[in-house]
Design an enzyme around this catalytic site. Structure first.
Site, PDB file in Angstrom:
ATOM      1  N   ASP A 288      76.540  29.319  46.003  1.00 54.24           N
ATOM      2  CA  ASP A 288      75.095  29.262  45.751  1.00 54.24           C
ATOM      3  C   ASP A 288      74.506  27.881  46.059  1.00 54.24           C
ATOM      4  O   ASP A 288      73.293  27.733  46.126  1.00 54.24           O
ATOM      5  CB  ASP A 288      74.794  29.606  44.282  1.00 54.24           C
ATOM      6  CG  ASP A 288      75.185  31.034  43.948  1.00 54.24           C
ATOM      7  OD1 ASP A 288      75.321  31.845  44.874  1.00 54.24           O
ATOM      8  OD2 ASP A 288      75.372  31.332  42.756  1.00 54.24           O
TER       9      ASP A 288
ATOM     10  N   LYS B 216      70.270  31.280  35.093  1.00 55.49           N
ATOM     11  CA  LYS B 216      69.931  32.649  35.512  1.00 55.49           C
ATOM     12  C   LYS B 216      71.151  33.551  35.400  1.00 55.49           C
ATOM     13  O   LYS B 216      71.089  34.621  34.795  1.00 55.49           O
ATOM     14  CB  LYS B 216      69.452  32.654  36.975  1.00 55.49           C
ATOM     15  CG  LYS B 216      69.419  34.053  37.594  1.00 55.49           C
ATOM     16  CD  LYS B 216      68.916  34.050  39.020  1.00 55.49           C
ATOM     17  CE  LYS B 216      69.955  33.993  40.111  1.00 55.49           C
ATOM     18  NZ  LYS B 216      70.724  35.217  40.355  1.00 55.49           N
ATOM     19  N   ASN B 217      72.276  33.104  35.974  1.00 51.62           N
ATOM     20  CA  ASN B 217      73.406  34.030  36.063  1.00 51.62           C
ATOM     21  C   ASN B 217      74.110  34.246  34.727  1.00 51.62           C
ATOM     22  O   ASN B 217      74.844  35.221  34.567  1.00 51.62           O
ATOM     23  CB  ASN B 217      74.374  33.583  37.165  1.00 51.62           C
ATOM     24  CG  ASN B 217      73.790  33.861  38.549  1.00 51.62           C
ATOM     25  OD1 ASN B 217      72.810  34.598  38.665  1.00 51.62           O
ATOM     26  ND2 ASN B 217      74.359  33.276  39.584  1.00 51.62           N
TER      27      ASN B 217
ATOM     28  N   ARG C 207      62.684  34.622  41.928  1.00 51.96           N
ATOM     29  CA  ARG C 207      63.712  35.399  41.223  1.00 51.96           C
ATOM     30  C   ARG C 207      64.650  34.483  40.445  1.00 51.96           C
ATOM     31  O   ARG C 207      65.253  34.913  39.460  1.00 51.96           O
ATOM     32  CB  ARG C 207      64.557  36.208  42.230  1.00 51.96           C
ATOM     33  CG  ARG C 207      63.861  37.441  42.755  1.00 51.96           C
ATOM     34  CD  ARG C 207      64.843  38.302  43.518  1.00 51.96           C
ATOM     35  NE  ARG C 207      66.116  38.306  42.821  1.00 51.96           N
ATOM     36  CZ  ARG C 207      67.304  38.321  43.400  1.00 51.96           C
ATOM     37  NH1 ARG C 207      67.409  38.350  44.695  1.00 51.96           N
ATOM     38  NH2 ARG C 207      68.400  38.332  42.681  1.00 51.96           N
TER      39      ARG C 207
ATOM     40  N   ARG D  54      78.294  43.755  49.651  1.00 56.08           N
ATOM     41  CA  ARG D  54      78.587  43.343  48.264  1.00 56.08           C
ATOM     42  C   ARG D  54      79.085  44.559  47.487  1.00 56.08           C
ATOM     43  O   ARG D  54      78.367  45.135  46.670  1.00 56.08           O
ATOM     44  CB  ARG D  54      77.334  42.742  47.612  1.00 56.08           C
ATOM     45  CG  ARG D  54      76.846  41.488  48.292  1.00 56.08           C
ATOM     46  CD  ARG D  54      75.617  40.901  47.625  1.00 56.08           C
ATOM     47  NE  ARG D  54      75.937  40.146  46.418  1.00 56.08           N
ATOM     48  CZ  ARG D  54      75.017  39.566  45.643  1.00 56.08           C
ATOM     49  NH1 ARG D  54      73.741  39.649  45.962  1.00 56.08           N
ATOM     50  NH2 ARG D  54      75.369  38.917  44.560  1.00 56.08           N
TER      51      ARG D  54
ATOM     52  N   CYS E 264      70.186  40.059  46.394  1.00 60.24           N
ATOM     53  CA  CYS E 264      70.062  39.360  47.676  1.00 60.24           C
ATOM     54  C   CYS E 264      70.957  40.000  48.724  1.00 60.24           C
ATOM     55  O   CYS E 264      72.076  40.405  48.432  1.00 60.24           O
ATOM     56  CB  CYS E 264      70.479  37.897  47.513  1.00 60.24           C
ATOM     57  SG  CYS E 264      69.227  36.869  46.754  1.00 60.24           S
TER      58      CYS E 264
HETATM   59  N1  EPU Z   1      83.593  41.681  45.736  1.00 61.05           N
HETATM   60  C1  EPU Z   1      84.268  42.801  46.132  1.00 61.05           C
HETATM   61  N2  EPU Z   1      84.365  43.847  45.254  1.00 61.05           N
HETATM   62  C2  EPU Z   1      83.802  43.824  44.038  1.00 61.05           C
HETATM   63  C3  EPU Z   1      83.109  42.671  43.623  1.00 61.05           C
HETATM   64  C4  EPU Z   1      83.016  41.607  44.502  1.00 61.05           C
HETATM   65  O1  EPU Z   1      84.780  42.870  47.241  1.00 61.05           O
HETATM   66  O2  EPU Z   1      83.915  44.811  43.305  1.00 61.05           O
HETATM   67  C5  EPU Z   1      83.455  40.543  46.670  1.00 61.05           C
HETATM   68  C6  EPU Z   1      82.005  40.355  47.097  1.00 61.05           C
HETATM   69  O3  EPU Z   1      81.659  41.199  48.169  1.00 61.05           O
HETATM   70  C7  EPU Z   1      81.948  38.902  47.463  1.00 61.05           C
HETATM   71  C8  EPU Z   1      82.913  38.283  46.479  1.00 61.05           C
HETATM   72  O4  EPU Z   1      83.751  39.349  46.006  1.00 61.05           O
HETATM   73  O5  EPU Z   1      82.429  38.712  48.755  1.00 61.05           O
HETATM   74  C9  EPU Z   1      82.263  37.570  45.329  1.00 61.05           C
HETATM   75  O6  EPU Z   1      81.599  38.478  44.506  1.00 61.05           O
HETATM   76  P1  EPU Z   1      81.395  38.250  42.951  1.00 61.05           P
HETATM   77  O7  EPU Z   1      81.583  39.561  42.307  1.00 61.05           O
HETATM   78  O8  EPU Z   1      82.176  37.088  42.454  1.00 61.05           O
HETATM   79  O9  EPU Z   1      79.855  37.867  42.919  1.00 61.05           O
HETATM   80  P2  EPU Z   1      78.697  38.593  42.146  1.00 61.05           P
HETATM   81  O10 EPU Z   1      79.113  38.832  40.746  1.00 61.05           O
HETATM   82  O11 EPU Z   1      78.141  39.702  42.935  1.00 61.05           O
HETATM   83  C10 EPU Z   1      77.733  36.329  41.252  1.00 61.05           C
HETATM   84  C11 EPU Z   1      76.388  35.684  41.248  1.00 61.05           C
HETATM   85  C12 EPU Z   1      76.057  35.210  42.651  1.00 61.05           C
HETATM   86  C13 EPU Z   1      77.138  34.242  43.123  1.00 61.05           C
HETATM   87  C14 EPU Z   1      78.514  34.903  43.024  1.00 61.05           C
HETATM   88  C15 EPU Z   1      79.656  33.978  43.375  1.00 61.05           C
HETATM   89  C16 EPU Z   1      75.219  36.872  39.518  1.00 61.05           C
HETATM   90  C17 EPU Z   1      74.191  37.868  39.162  1.00 61.05           C
HETATM   91  N3  EPU Z   1      75.394  36.650  40.816  1.00 61.05           N
HETATM   92  O12 EPU Z   1      77.616  37.432  42.140  1.00 61.05           O
HETATM   93  O13 EPU Z   1      74.828  34.524  42.547  1.00 61.05           O
HETATM   94  O14 EPU Z   1      76.890  33.875  44.456  1.00 61.05           O
HETATM   95  O15 EPU Z   1      78.720  35.399  41.686  1.00 61.05           O
HETATM   96  O16 EPU Z   1      79.641  32.874  42.535  1.00 61.05           O
HETATM   97  O17 EPU Z   1      75.849  36.273  38.648  1.00 61.05           O
HETATM   98  C18 EPU Z   1      72.764  33.706  43.315  1.00 61.05           C
HETATM   99  O18 EPU Z   1      72.553  33.313  42.151  1.00 61.05           O
HETATM  100  O19 EPU Z   1      72.057  33.374  44.302  1.00 61.05           O
HETATM  101  C19 EPU Z   1      73.892  34.588  43.564  1.00 61.05           C
HETATM  102  C20 EPU Z   1      74.003  35.328  44.665  1.00 61.05           C
END
Ligand code: EPU
Length: 414
Positions: A305, A23-24, A397, A122, A117
């Site tokens: 995750d 998915k990701n 999802r 975030r 989610c």
């Molecule tokens: N963060 C910030 N500022 C930013 C971006 C992130 O403070 O500009 C913080 C977030 O608040 C969080 C941490 O950094 O505390 C991690 O965020 P990250 O950006 O790494 O995660 P993401 O890109 O929003 C993806 C996956 C998530 C997975 C995380 C961590 C996708 C679409 N989502 O999210 O997947 O948990 O990386 O591995 O790729 C899921 O599949 O259930 C899911 C939530």
């Protein structure tokens, strides 16, 4: 939408389950097609709701998507850069990859803030700082965000946190930027490597994906490509937890075991016996599980995750387990739901203390988010009696054909 999943627990599971594509990775790869000037063919796109939402966004951009049995053929040649203000943008987090992709291609994007989610705050400040470093201006008005640039020029960008989303978004924006962009402290998740290898097939010049320094030398055009998406390591991890919970020799196929090392070594520590092949994991036995401590971390650490899907196993393990969330300090909503099923979990301060062993009892619970839903499925399969999981749309999802896959293993789910 209030769809529910009903599971009558207690049935032993056996046989094989095939894991779908990631998915990701897919949610980054579909927006990346915006950068192509020719058709892109993707094999084995997962059948999940997040992809349906992204397809709606692609249609708004006048990108055609032909869905075949085993592939998607996507044609971006008549793309139009329109304002993305539909509900589908709010349905998932990954809609924000259209920011990087449209900015890269058109030097302008206007869209709603993404949804996804509810795991606590975030923010996307690191994404926006990255775009600004490349020369873009960011304006926000209410829920709308507009990012534009006269030209994008490569720069050295240090991420305060190795964010998956920011790394991908900056890669997408930088592909056409003039000169070299270097992302320092980049995220190293396998999905980033998959996106980078697809972009490179299209003619991009990206080196270092999978390490903490990614270098992108700008090019002026990307052609089409054919790409096979990597297997979903989180879906795989979830079925491995399911197999440890209720399986008699369940084989989880289409797996890259190197993507799951933290989970596999934790399960081993808990007493789960597994046979790990080149592309499968067979769970042989999981009796008298031992308590364990888990700390979620960026890749290759223990994936946040998988924290929710493994929690039910910690609940049936002997002794006290502790879980510490370092990625999403509030990602513990599943614990209250598991407690309704008989678990004994105390949460606070980004930690959960899990007192085991308990026996799960069927109950009416809510999937508050995608991986919470996955954890509830693991518990429901073990529970005595019937469990109803409300708000199952969160589960759809991210889990391809979940009911069919569970029932093929011998579960009683509908
Ligand atoms: N963060 C910030 N500022 C930013 C971006 C992130 O403070 O500009 C913080 C977030 O608040 C969080 C941490 O950094 O505390 C991690 O965020 P990250 O950006 O790494 O995660 P993401 O890109 O929003 C993806 C996956 C998530 C997975 C995380 C961590 C996708 C679409 N989502 O999210 O997947 O948990 O990386 O591995 O790729 C899921 O599949 O259930 C899911 C939530």
């Amino acid at each position: 939408m209030n769809e529910s999943i009903k599971i009558r627990g207690g049935r032993r599971l056996s046989g094989e389950v095939r894991i779908s594509s990631s998915k990701n990775a897919t949610v980054a790869i579909l927006p990346a097609v915006v950068l192509a000037s020719e058709m892109v063919k993707l094999y084995d796109v997962p059948n999940i709701e997040d992809i349906n939402a992204l397809n709606k966004i692609l249609a708004k951009l006048n990108i055609s998507v032909e869905q075949h049995k085993d592939s998607f053929v996507i044609d971006p040649t008549d793309i139009k850069n329109v304002v993305l203000d539909g509900e589908e943008v709010r349905k998932l987090r990954a809609s924000y990859y259209f920011m990087g992709a449209l900015l890269g291609r058109f030097k302008h994007v206007k869209m709603l803030y993404p949804g996804g989610c509810n795991l606590g705050p975030r923010p996307i400040d690191l994404h926006l700082k990255g775009f600004e470093s490349l020369g873009a201006t960011v304006k926000t008005e209410g829920d709308m965000i507009e990012i534009s640039a006269d030209e994008l020029i490569g720069d050295e960008i240090y991420l305060d946190f190795a964010s998956v989303g920011a790394t991908i978004n900056i890669m997408l924006a930088a592909v056409f930027a003039k000169g070299r962009t270097v992302i320092r402290n980049a995220a190293k998740e396998p999905e980033i490597i998959d996106l980078s290898s697809m972009l490179n097939k299209m003619g991009a010049h990206i080196r270092g994906a999978g390490t903490s320094d990614i270098k992108i030398d700008g090019v002026s055009r990307l052609k089409g490509c054919i790409h096979d998406i990597i297997p979903d390591r989180i879906e795989a991890g979830t079925y491995i937890c399911i197999a440890a919970a209720m399986g008699d020799n369940v084989t989880v196929k289409n797996v890259i075991p190197q993507h799951l090392e933290a989970l596999l070594s934790k399960l081993e520590e808990m007493g789960v016996e597994m046979e790990v092949g080149t592309d499968y994991v067979k769970v042989l036995s999981a009796d008298n599980l031992k308590a364990a401590d888990i700390q979620t971390q960026i890749f290759p650490g223990f994936a946040t995750d998988l924290q929710q899907p493994i929690t039910p196993l910690l609940c049936i393990a002997n002794g006290v387990s502790k879980v510490r969330e370092t990625i999403y300090p509030e990602r513990f909503k599943h614990c209250a739901e598991l407690n309704k099923m008989g678990a004994d979990i105390v949460t606070g301060d980004a930690k959960a203390t899990i007192n085991g062993p308990v026996k799960f009892k069927g109950a009416r619970v809510t999937a508050t988010d995608l991986r919470c839903g996955a954890g509830l499925i693991v518990a429901a399969l073990m529970a005595e009696g019937e469990t109803i999981i409300d708000d199952a749309y969160h589960i759809y999802r991210g889990y391809d054909n979940v009911i069919e896959k569970l029932n093929l293993l011998g579960a009683d789910a509908e």
